[in-house]
Design a protein around this motif. Structure first.
Motif, short mmCIF file in Angstrom:
data_model
loop_
_atom_site.label_atom_id
_atom_site.label_comp_id
_atom_site.label_asym_id
_atom_site.label_seq_id
_atom_site.Cartn_x
_atom_site.Cartn_y
_atom_site.Cartn_z
N PRO A 97 35.06 43.69 45.25
CA PRO A 97 36.38 43.79 45.91
C PRO A 97 37.30 42.62 45.58
O PRO A 97 38.51 42.82 45.40
N LEU A 98 36.74 41.42 45.47
CA LEU A 98 37.61 40.25 45.29
C LEU A 98 38.26 40.24 43.90
O LEU A 98 39.46 40.01 43.77
N PHE B 2 40.84 43.12 43.66
CA PHE B 2 42.09 42.78 44.37
C PHE B 2 42.92 41.80 43.54
O PHE B 2 44.13 41.99 43.36
N ALA C 219 40.82 35.36 43.90
CA ALA C 219 41.62 36.19 44.80
C ALA C 219 42.59 35.33 45.59
O ALA C 219 43.79 35.61 45.67
N LEU C 220 42.07 34.24 46.16
CA LEU C 220 42.92 33.38 46.96
C LEU C 220 44.01 32.75 46.10
O LEU C 220 45.19 32.69 46.48
N PRO D 124 50.09 44.30 51.83
CA PRO D 124 49.15 45.26 52.39
C PRO D 124 48.96 46.49 51.50
O PRO D 124 47.84 46.99 51.35
N GLN D 125 50.04 46.96 50.86
CA GLN D 125 49.92 48.13 50.00
C GLN D 125 49.03 47.82 48.79
O GLN D 125 48.19 48.63 48.39
N MET E 138 46.72 45.54 48.71
CA MET E 138 45.35 45.42 49.23
C MET E 138 44.73 46.81 49.39
O MET E 138 43.61 47.06 48.98
N ARG E 139 45.50 47.71 49.98
CA ARG E 139 44.98 49.05 50.21
C ARG E 139 44.64 49.73 48.89
O ARG E 139 43.54 50.26 48.72
N SER F 128 43.92 48.54 45.99
CA SER F 128 42.77 48.00 45.29
C SER F 128 41.48 48.41 46.01
O SER F 128 40.48 48.70 45.38
N MET F 129 41.52 48.48 47.34
CA MET F 129 40.30 48.82 48.08
C MET F 129 39.95 50.31 47.96
O MET F 129 38.80 50.70 48.13
N VAL F 130 40.95 51.14 47.65
CA VAL F 130 40.64 52.55 47.40
C VAL F 130 39.77 52.67 46.15
O VAL F 130 38.77 53.39 46.12
N VAL G 172 37.86 50.24 44.96
CA VAL G 172 36.57 49.63 45.30
C VAL G 172 35.71 50.60 46.09
O VAL G 172 34.51 50.76 45.82
#
Lengths: 425, 169
Positions: A61-62, A65, A245-246, A265-266, A268-269, A271-273, A275
């Motif tokens: 995930p990191l 993202f 990531a940071l 947030p978009q 983040m979302r 990228s997590m989809v 993942v």
């Protein structure tokens, strides 16, 4: 009966059922047939729960993202400007710029098609303006979309390390020379094809160099932080992912402000989809792999292979053919989690180093992105540049052949992958 | 992708969507901050939070399933799908409904077994992160799979309705 179920599952997959559901169904059915006990199917969620027992998975995930943040910022165009100033003064320079920039970018974004969309959009018109032929540009941009898969910290390299239980640090090292071989061969070919285009577009200037170096001052340290951190033993791979990531958030959101806090947030979302899509396939594959190992399928496969294939060389040849076909129908992540547990024991039986196998596997899969009829890059490119798919097939074909040649070298010359590991091979 | 994707949706649907995105953002944000804190503590202060590594691993599972759930919202899971693009509209919709229903059933079965697994963990009093009940953290397994099953069931029902409408028209 089992064959019938198998055919049915394959058909469902070909008609668009999500792969995780197909894999999960085959695991559920196999366990049920082996035990006849409905309540034992609990093993499937328990296997999926093993996702929470693998510390290295944190890197997925990191890094994903971080790659998404980079591609949403202005980093792609900065990268192109930087490489054009550094390499653009050579004849055929812009083509080589495209290759290197794409490879670098893909290493960070993991060959999910982002490269074609983010970098191709800048490079394709630029190449045209510099006088390169349309088919050459189309082929170059399409095949560059998955170049860099072998360079750290690409997601497929990490995933291979997880599935094959091989050191990811070693894989990162092993990918360097084969990755550069691909770059060198494609560069050579680009120079040869465009030898008529004399006179580079730009010339080298110190002032410009200083300007682009300054412009990219935040991104340039990134590979050094990631790789330097890992090889100095300062970070573990998942820690390097956290730092990356940071760092990209601090740079692109707070220092350069190219992504607003409201957009974050978009990103983040999204990228997590991706993942989630990868991890759920990994989870259900853990279950199907457990079944296959209990049923001793890898051992049976090896026995079968040994009866028919005596030399490691023939085995490698068959492996290449198999992986090319696999890459043409399956995406790289599913192919990794499904097939590596099966072929790794067989390949090791033929004396193939697990790290070398990883490089062979990924190099072949990279070709899969470009193989008609279903190579992902072909579709993305056709869609993104508004060209008919047949033209993309034709334009990409010479690049596919060059990459095929490099894959053959990578396969039959293990030292190329293992040299930097320094373990005496 | 989804034929129903463009339909105007109700207030509840938008709330669900917002909630799902919020969960993903919070999970990923927590993951980045916790991992970064851990590095700072380890390298500068030569210490670390004993529970952080375990919590990070659990967060990966949560982010994975929440991400998969978000992907199922737009039927955006990784798939092969080479044949359906050659089908005419009607049969393609029908095949889509079949694969949606198949996915819903598979996820339902996994969700059920995950539920049994988590109830077992509750019964035995398993703990994680020191002495917290393990089932708190495992709840994402049945929860995630039931929600994905629900999503695909809704997709399938929408497909059937669209088929009926198509026939009537």
């Amino acid at each position: 009966m089992m064959i019938l179920i198998g055919i049915l599952l394959v058909l469902l997959a070909l008609f668009g059922a999500p792969l995780f559901a197909v894999i999960a169904a085959s695991a559920l059915i196999s366990f049920y047939r082996a035990s006849g006990d409905w309540s034992l199917l609990q093993i499937v969620p328990i296997e999926i729960y093993r996702i929470a027992e693998m510390p290295i998975l944190l890197a997925i995930p990191l890094f994903t993202f971080a790659g998404y943040v980079l591609s949403e910022s202005q980093a792609p165009s900065r990268l192109v400007r930087l490489t054009s100033v550094l390499l653009g003064w050579m004849p055929g320079g812009l083509a080589i710029v495209a290759l290197f920039a794409c490879a670098f970018f893909t290493a960070f974004t993991g060959a999910s098609g982002v490269t074609i969309i983010a970098l191709g959009a800048i490079l394709y018109p630029a190449l045209k303006e510099a006088g390169y032929g349309d088919n050459f540009n189309l082929g170059l941009v399409t095949s560059s979309g998955s170049l860099g898969l072998l360079f750290a910290p690409s997601l497929p390299l990490i995933l291979y390390g997880i599935v094959a239980e091989v050191s990811i640090d070693q894989l990162f090292l092993a990918g360097i020379l084969p990755g550069f071989l691909m770059l060198a061969m494609l560069s050579g070919w680009s120079l040869w094809v465009n030898r008529a285009i004399r006179g580079p577009k730009g010339s080298f200037s110190w002032a410009q160099t200083r300007a682009v170096l300054w412009e990219s001052r935040y991104e340039i340290p990134l590979p050094f932080v990631v790789l330097g951190g890992i090889y100095s033993g300062y970070f573990a791979v998942s820690e390097a992912a956290a730092v990356t990531a940071l760092y990209v958030v601090v740079v692109e959101v707070f220092l350069l402000r190219e992504i607003s806090l409201g957009q974050l947030p978009q990103v983040m979302r999204n990228s997590m989809v991706l993942v989630g899509g990868i991890l759920i396939i990994l989870g259900v594959s853990l279950a199907s792999t457990t079944y296959m190992i209990e049923a001793e399928i890898p051992a049976k496969l090896f026995g079968f292979a040994q009866e028919h294939v005596s030399s490691p060389l023939t085995f490698l040849l068959l492996l290449n053919v198999f992986l090319l076909l696999l890459g043409a129908i399956l995406d790289i992540f599913s192919a990794l989690v499904l097939v590596v547990p099966l072929i790794l024991p067989v390949a090791m039986g033929y004396g193939i180093h697990p790290v070398h196998l990883g490089i062979i596997f990924l190099a072949n899969m990279q070709l899969g992105y470009l193989t008609p009829p279903v190579g992902l890059n072909l579709f993305i490119s056709s869609y993104r540049f508004g060209r008919p798919i047949m033209q993309v097939y034709k334009a990409t074909f010479p690049f596919l052949l060059i990459l095929l040649a490099s894959v053959i070298v990578i396969t039959y010359w293990p030292a190329l992958s293992l040299l930097l590991l320094g373990d005496g091979r | 992708m989804s034929e129903a994707g463009a339909k105007p949706r109700g207030y509840l649907w938008r709330l669900g969507r917002w909630l799902e995105d919020a969960v993903l953002v919070v999970l990923l944000g927590a993951m980045i901050s916790l991992a970064a804190t851990q590095i700072v503590l380890r390298n500068i202060f030569d210490s670390g939070l004993g529970w952080a590594d375990e919590l990070l691993r659990i967060l990966v599972l949560w982010v994975g399933l929440a991400g998969a759930l978000a992907a199922s919202r737009d039927r955006n899971q990784i798939r092969i799908d080479v044949l359906s693009r050659f089908l005419p509209d009607g049969p393609r919709l029908a095949m889509g409904t079949v694969t949606d229903l198949f996915t819903a059933v598979v996820c339902g079965v996994i969700g059920w077994h995950a539920f049994v697994f988590v109830s077992g963990s509750l019964e035995f009093g398993d703990t994680l992160l020191g002495d917290l009940p393990a089932w708190w953290f495992q709840l994402i397994l049945p929860g995630g799979f039931f929600l994905i099953a629900w999503r695909y069931l809704v997709h399938a029902i929408e497909g059937v309705l669209a088929l009926i409408k198509g026939r009537a028209a």
